[in-house]
Motif scaffolding. Structure first.
Motif, PDB file in Angstrom:
ATOM      1  N   VAL A 274       0.840  -1.195   0.000  1.00  0.00           N
ATOM      2  CA  VAL A 274       0.000   0.000   0.000  1.00  0.00           C
ATOM      3  C   VAL A 274       0.875   1.245   0.000  1.00  0.00           C
ATOM      4  O   VAL A 274       0.691   2.171  -0.800  1.00  0.00           O
TER       5      VAL A 274
ATOM      6  N   PHE B 134       2.561   1.769  -3.317  1.00  0.00           N
ATOM      7  CA  PHE B 134       1.503   2.134  -4.237  1.00  0.00           C
ATOM      8  C   PHE B 134       1.211   3.634  -4.172  1.00  0.00           C
ATOM      9  O   PHE B 134       1.170   4.332  -5.181  1.00  0.00           O
ATOM     10  N   LEU B 135       1.028   4.124  -2.948  1.00  0.00           N
ATOM     11  CA  LEU B 135       0.721   5.537  -2.772  1.00  0.00           C
ATOM     12  C   LEU B 135       1.896   6.389  -3.239  1.00  0.00           C
ATOM     13  O   LEU B 135       1.718   7.408  -3.917  1.00  0.00           O
TER      14      LEU B 135
ATOM     15  N   PHE C  31       1.937   6.489  -6.940  1.00  0.00           N
ATOM     16  CA  PHE C  31       0.905   7.391  -7.450  1.00  0.00           C
ATOM     17  C   PHE C  31       1.322   8.844  -7.297  1.00  0.00           C
ATOM     18  O   PHE C  31       1.094   9.664  -8.177  1.00  0.00           O
TER      19      PHE C  31
ATOM     20  N   TRP D 113       1.820  10.005 -10.928  1.00  0.00           N
ATOM     21  CA  TRP D 113       0.542  10.535 -11.371  1.00  0.00           C
ATOM     22  C   TRP D 113      -0.010  11.635 -10.475  1.00  0.00           C
ATOM     23  O   TRP D 113      -1.216  11.797 -10.343  1.00  0.00           O
TER      24      TRP D 113
ATOM     25  N   ALA E 247      -0.600  12.274  -7.380  1.00  0.00           N
ATOM     26  CA  ALA E 247      -1.517  12.185  -6.247  1.00  0.00           C
ATOM     27  C   ALA E 247      -0.955  12.994  -5.080  1.00  0.00           C
ATOM     28  O   ALA E 247       0.162  13.514  -5.155  1.00  0.00           O
ATOM     29  N   ASN E 248      -1.717  13.090  -4.012  1.00  0.00           N
ATOM     30  CA  ASN E 248      -1.330  13.998  -2.937  1.00  0.00           C
ATOM     31  C   ASN E 248      -1.020  13.324  -1.608  1.00  0.00           C
ATOM     32  O   ASN E 248      -0.971  13.980  -0.585  1.00  0.00           O
ATOM     33  N   PHE E 249      -0.851  12.010  -1.629  1.00  0.00           N
ATOM     34  CA  PHE E 249      -0.771  11.312  -0.341  1.00  0.00           C
ATOM     35  C   PHE E 249       0.318  11.856   0.570  1.00  0.00           C
ATOM     36  O   PHE E 249       0.171  11.884   1.771  1.00  0.00           O
TER      37      PHE E 249
ATOM     38  N   LEU F 209      -5.323   0.433   2.866  1.00  0.00           N
ATOM     39  CA  LEU F 209      -5.918   1.480   2.026  1.00  0.00           C
ATOM     40  C   LEU F 209      -7.030   2.211   2.767  1.00  0.00           C
ATOM     41  O   LEU F 209      -7.166   3.435   2.669  1.00  0.00           O
TER      42      LEU F 209
ATOM     43  N   PHE G 135      -8.407  13.010  -9.346  1.00  0.00           N
ATOM     44  CA  PHE G 135      -7.496  12.205  -8.541  1.00  0.00           C
ATOM     45  C   PHE G 135      -6.453  13.085  -7.862  1.00  0.00           C
ATOM     46  O   PHE G 135      -5.995  12.816  -6.757  1.00  0.00           O
TER      47      PHE G 135
ATOM     48  N   SER H 218      -7.417  11.936  -3.903  1.00  0.00           N
ATOM     49  CA  SER H 218      -6.433  10.869  -4.087  1.00  0.00           C
ATOM     50  C   SER H 218      -6.831   9.628  -3.298  1.00  0.00           C
ATOM     51  O   SER H 218      -6.818   8.507  -3.815  1.00  0.00           O
ATOM     52  N   ALA H 219      -7.200   9.862  -2.033  1.00  0.00           N
ATOM     53  CA  ALA H 219      -7.488   8.708  -1.169  1.00  0.00           C
ATOM     54  C   ALA H 219      -8.758   8.004  -1.632  1.00  0.00           C
ATOM     55  O   ALA H 219      -8.826   6.775  -1.658  1.00  0.00           O
TER      56      ALA H 219
ATOM     57  N   ALA I 146      -8.145   6.136  -4.992  1.00  0.00           N
ATOM     58  CA  ALA I 146      -7.235   4.999  -4.822  1.00  0.00           C
ATOM     59  C   ALA I 146      -7.973   3.830  -4.183  1.00  0.00           C
ATOM     60  O   ALA I 146      -7.897   2.688  -4.658  1.00  0.00           O
TER      61      ALA I 146
ATOM     62  N   PHE J  28      -9.198   0.733  -6.445  1.00  0.00           N
ATOM     63  CA  PHE J  28      -8.545  -0.525  -6.146  1.00  0.00           C
ATOM     64  C   PHE J  28      -9.579  -1.629  -5.951  1.00  0.00           C
ATOM     65  O   PHE J  28      -9.423  -2.752  -6.428  1.00  0.00           O
TER      66      PHE J  28
END
Ligand code: HEM
Ligand SMILES: [Cu+2]
Lengths: 697, 209
Positions: A244, A247-248, A251, A255, A257-259, B48, B136, B143-144, B147, B151
């Motif tokens: 996980v 993965f974040l 991303f 791509w 993402a903002n995690f 997740l 996204f 994003s969260a 995702a 998924f």
């Protein structure tokens, strides 16, 4: 009940070694099924757990050389103040790749080598539950390892190597601070390695739970089997967590993402939590196999049963559970709050207890034993002593105020090298010496082995012992240079010299392999016999090297250390006496009628597809898409391949359901990702019609 | 009646056949592997979902948030559709165990169709949210959210592919009662994915705060 008539019925089974079943078949009209077990191609397509184990071991040793070379660069750079061997940027890449390589590409696959080779043997099975998946695990691992390692070459020397440390803290590993492709290689590479380990964990868990021979109840399993089983469970539950996180991160980097985008409100602790929830179980994934190996070696050479078998197993299980409740001890200084710090501090102190139990049990096993200090035994004793030092420094970290001073210094580096090098790696090397005759039919030279052990041990202590001092003096880890007036110069020089001494020791190991092999060949390949060490596990109950079919007949186990008790009994004065010669007890490997799973092209093909997808994600999504199509096609090819049930031949005589190869629990069943669960081979008729293809194959 | 009797015997024979390998636990390797795999999947979704909960509130006051986009009635319906697919999956498993191959095909197809409806609903929902300004990359919630649900959607899609593969096998006469366990194993996966959705739906949609 248990595995009754699997190999007992062997004589009725018509298919013979070495070519395996001769059903030729062209799934999708592309391939014939590979044949035979000779020549190098047979290694590429093998599904034999022993060969896969050997390939894991060889690959791990290769990566060990890579990781070792990186270590030497680190030590060269730090040998003197203001080092200028490599620049700071390269240095980041070198230490990161060193750590990642040693953890994921050396210790883990080495442990996988022993798990693959030994687990089926120790529980008395013919192979693992899913032989093709097992081969896939290996190729997938190799794909991930090569992808990661290629990062040091692509686009220039260490230009695109991961550079965020093995724990790759985000947002430090975001695009902003780490703009090269390095972290992408890290994220993608570790995900691929994760798939490999996950599939292998599922496979091995099912093997141990389901394929034990008659009478092999859980508490008759060797401690190594237990430790490897616990390791597989830890992998099973820990890998998804880091997946996980990766993965974040992927991303975020690829791509947008903002995690981990702090500007958008993200909290950097997210990564740290996810990583260490994986990370602490991971350290037990690294050490438990070595604990198991040591628990096999010490009783053998102390000529006593393992002291406190049940405690040994229970402490392993306890570690397996408690390992999940200590992760934040890696985050004492990152602001998790006083309550968390206190709680994790206490739980960390507690986890040292089951570890201590193991050490005491080993000591008690040796106590008043008739010790034989062979090379494997030296390594085992090395593990017990060196790991104790590392465990003790671990306990000093568990005390949060003390750790606040130690964290991110060389004291931590000293700690984890004592447990990982002094514990895990020495244990695995001991395992090499111990099981070498089993796998290859001859022993490694004891003289070279002992010399190499002492050189490695001395070098090891000179390298990492001084790091305790350096750390307490305040030297930070992960710095490329230090000044001359900080007082770090002397011990750094000592550590560098030590590192080269280790290198000599490792070179002596490889030389030993070469010399021993050569001498054995020159001597006309004498037979070492099934049980050269007078050992205890079932793996010693068959010929060396282990024949392709493992055991000539099923073994009926009636107690712990079954093999030992077949060899030895007790006389009226309670003295241990020889009951039967080994040759009478052990199998000679002459039964060539055991039906074996056929080799297959698909595992390596699938591994190649994964490599494509991996590079595609990093460089070009079209490539990834093509790789994905290729992968899916390969998965269908895999499913359509006749599963070639190991029991098919003799089996279907008594079940005339006319279903020739599509046995529901043949080796081609559902894969780890569940995708190929849809049984096998809708084209079973064509198997017969294409019989003549055998000649082509 | 007599007919069902015979097919039941077939199924029973098939069952002994499946266990003909005498695994130590009595559970076939394949089924055990699926259970073990699903155990691992729990932590994957656990990770997740935790990430989502950790991040969903980390948005500015003017940002697009859960309340701005969620259409609870719509998602409730599509969740219901997915739930029903678990029921039809049960029918698929029981029909093949009875030896009713035609029924098995019908239920497999129905299950796949319900699953596809769910995925279509998700695609619609994603496009709708996107047009309302939630991409996204828009913010942490976006994003969260994508995702996690994406998924899950991928998992459903894989399940649909497996169901369709079973259907094709059945049409080609390769999915007889002796393979009942294969259907059952894929059913396990399918139910798992459904249960995960119930958790996600509750946490993400029903209790967005
Ligand atoms: C007696 C049991 C152990 C205890 C109490 C313990 C405790 C700790 C603590 C508290 C830390 C964090 C120090 C810091 O970063 O400030 C740590 C770091 C570490 N430990 Fe242990 N440990 C133990 C055993 C092990 C074992 C068996 C391994 C591996 C085989 C291991 C590998 C590591 C590694 C790799 C790190 C450093 C991670 C990093 O920051 O890169 N430890 N240990
Ligand atoms: Cu830890």
């Amino acid at each position: 009940m248990t595995i009754t008539d699997r190999t007992i019925t062997a004589p009725e089974e018509t298919l013979a070694l070495p070519a395996g079943p001769t059903i030729a078949h062209r799934p999708l009209g592309v391939f014939t099924r590979p044949q035979g077990s000779e020549g190098w191609t047979s290694w590429l397509f093998t599904v034999d757990h022993k060969r896969i184990g050997i390939m894991y071991g060889a690959a791990a040793l290769f990566f060990f050389l890579v990781g070792g070379a990186e270590a030497l660069f680190i030590r060269l750079q730090l040998a003197t103040p203001n080092g200028s061997v490599i620049g700071a940027g390269t240095y980041n890449g070198v230490f990161t790749m060193h750590g990642v390589t040693m953890v994921f590409l050396v210790i883990m696959p080495m442990a996988a080598a022993f798990a693959n080779y030994l687990l089926p043997l120790q529980v008395g099975a013919r192979d693992v539950a899913f032989p093709r998946l097992n081969a896939f695990s290996f190729w997938c691992f190799l794909a991930g390892g090569l992808l990661l390692t290629s990062s040091v070459l692509i686009g220039g020397w260490f230009q695109n190597a991961p550079d965020g440390g093995w724990f790759a803290y985000a947002p430090n590993t975001g695009l902003l601070f780490s703009p090269s492709k390095g972290i992408d290689f890290y994220a993608v590479g570790l995900q691929i390695l994760g798939v490999a380990s996950l599939v292998s964990a599922i496979n091995l868990i099912v093997t141990v739970l389901n394929m034990r021979t008659k009478g092999m109840s859980f508490f008759r399993m060797p401690v190594l089997t237990w430790m490897l089983l616990i390791t597989q469970f830890l992998l099973l539950f820990a890998l998804p967590v880091i997946t996980v996180a990766l993965f974040l991160l992927m991303f975020d980097r690829l791509w947008d993402a903002n995690f981990f985008n702090v500007e958008a409100g993200a909290d950097p602790l997210l990564w740290q939590h996810l990583f260490w929830i994986f990370g602490h179980p991971e350290v037990y994934i690294l050490i438990l196999p070595a604990f198991g190996i040591v628990s096999e070696i010490i009783p053998t050479f102390a000529r006593k049963p393992l002291f406190g078998y049940h405690f040994m197993v229970a402490s392993g299980i306890a570690i397996g559970f408690m390992g999940w409740g200590v992760w934040a001890h890696h985050m004492f200084t990152s602001g998790v709050g006083p309550l968390s710090v206190a709680a994790f501090s206490v739980s960390t102190m507690f986890i040292a207890v089951p570890t201590g139990v193991k050490i005491l049990n080993w000591l008690a096993t040796m106590y008043r034993g008739r010790l034989r200090f062979t090379t494997p035994m030296l390594y085992a004793v090395g593990v017990v002593s060196m790991f104790t030092i590392g465990g003790l420094s671990g306990v000093t970290h568990s005390i949060a105020p003390s750790d606040t001073q130690q964290t991110d210094t060389y004291y931590i580096v000293a700690h984890f090298h004592y447990v990982i090098f002094g514990g895990a790696l020495l244990g695995l090397f001991g395992g090499f010496y111990f099981w070498w005759p089993k796998a290859f039919g001859y022993k490694l030279s004891e003289a070279w082995g002992k010399a190499s052990f002492w050189v490695m041990l001395i070098g090891f202590n000179f390298t990492f012992g001084p790091m305790h001092i350096l750390g307490l003096q305040g030297m930070s880890r992960r710095i490329a240079t230090y000044r001359g007036d900080e007082g770090f110069a002397f011990w750094n020089m000592v550590a560098t010299i030590g590192a080269f001494v280790i290198a000599v020791g490792v070179a002596m190991f490889f030389w030993n392999v070469y010399v021993s092999t050569r001498n054995w060949r020159r001597a006309g390949r004498p037979d070492v016999g099934p049980d050269p060490w007078d050992a205890r596990g079932l793996e010693w109950m068959t010929a060396s090297p282990v024949p392709e079919h493992n055991f000539d007949e099923d073994i009926q186990v009636d107690r712990l250390d079954h093999f030992w008790h077949r060899k030895y009994g007790v006389d009226e004065n309670h003295r241990v006496v020889r009951a039967a010669p080994t040759s009478e007890v052990a199998h000679d490997g002459s039964n060539t009628n055991v039906h074996l799973p056929s080799p297959s092209y698909w595992p390596i093909v699938l591994g190649g597809g994964i490599l494509l997808v991996g590079y595609g994600i990093i460089y070009n999504l079209w490539l990834a898409a093509a790789g994905l199509v290729f992968l899916v096609a390969s998965i269908y090819g895999w499913i359509l391949e006749p599963a070639d049930d190991p029991d098919a031949a003799g089996h279907h005589d008594d079940h005339d359901d006319g279903d020739d190869h599509g046995d529901p629990d043949s080796n081609g069943g559902p894969s780890g990702n569940g995708e190929s669960a849809s049984a096998e081979e809708p084209e079973s008729e064509s198997a017969e019609t294409e019989e003549e293809a055998a000649t082509i194959g | 009646m007599a007919d069902t009797m015979t097919s039941e015997t077939t199924a029973a024979e098939a069952a002994t056949h499946a266990e003909g390998h005498h695994t130590s636990t009595g559970i076939s390797n394949e089924k055990l592997a699926m259970w073990v795999f699903l155990g691992s999947e729990c932590l994957l979704f656990g990770g997740l979902i935790s990430t989502y909960m950790f991040n969903k509130g980390r948005i500015g006051p003017d940002d697009v948030g859960p309340d701005d986009v969620f259409d609870i009635p719509f998602t409730s319906v599509s969740s219901f559709v997915l739930l029903m697919s678990s029921l039809t999956m049960v029918f698929a498993v029981s029909s093949i165990a009875r030896g009713d191959l035609r029924g098995n095909r019908i239920w497999l197809a129905t299950t796949a169709a319900l699953g596809a409806t769910f995925v279509a609903g998700q695609v619609y929902e994603f496009t709708a949210f996107y047009s309302e300004g939630l991409g996204f990359t828009t913010n942490l919630f976006g994003s969260a959210f994508y995702a996690l649900t994406g998924f899950h959607g991928a998992h459903v899609t894989i399940g649909i592919i497996m169901l369709m593969s079973l259907y094709v096998m059945s049409v080609r006469g390769n999915l007889g009662p002796e393979r009942a366990e294969t259907v059952e194993i894929i059913g396990l996966y399918w139910h798992f994915v459904d249960i995960v959705w119930i958790v996600i739906f509750t946490i993400v949609y029903l209790f967005p705060q």
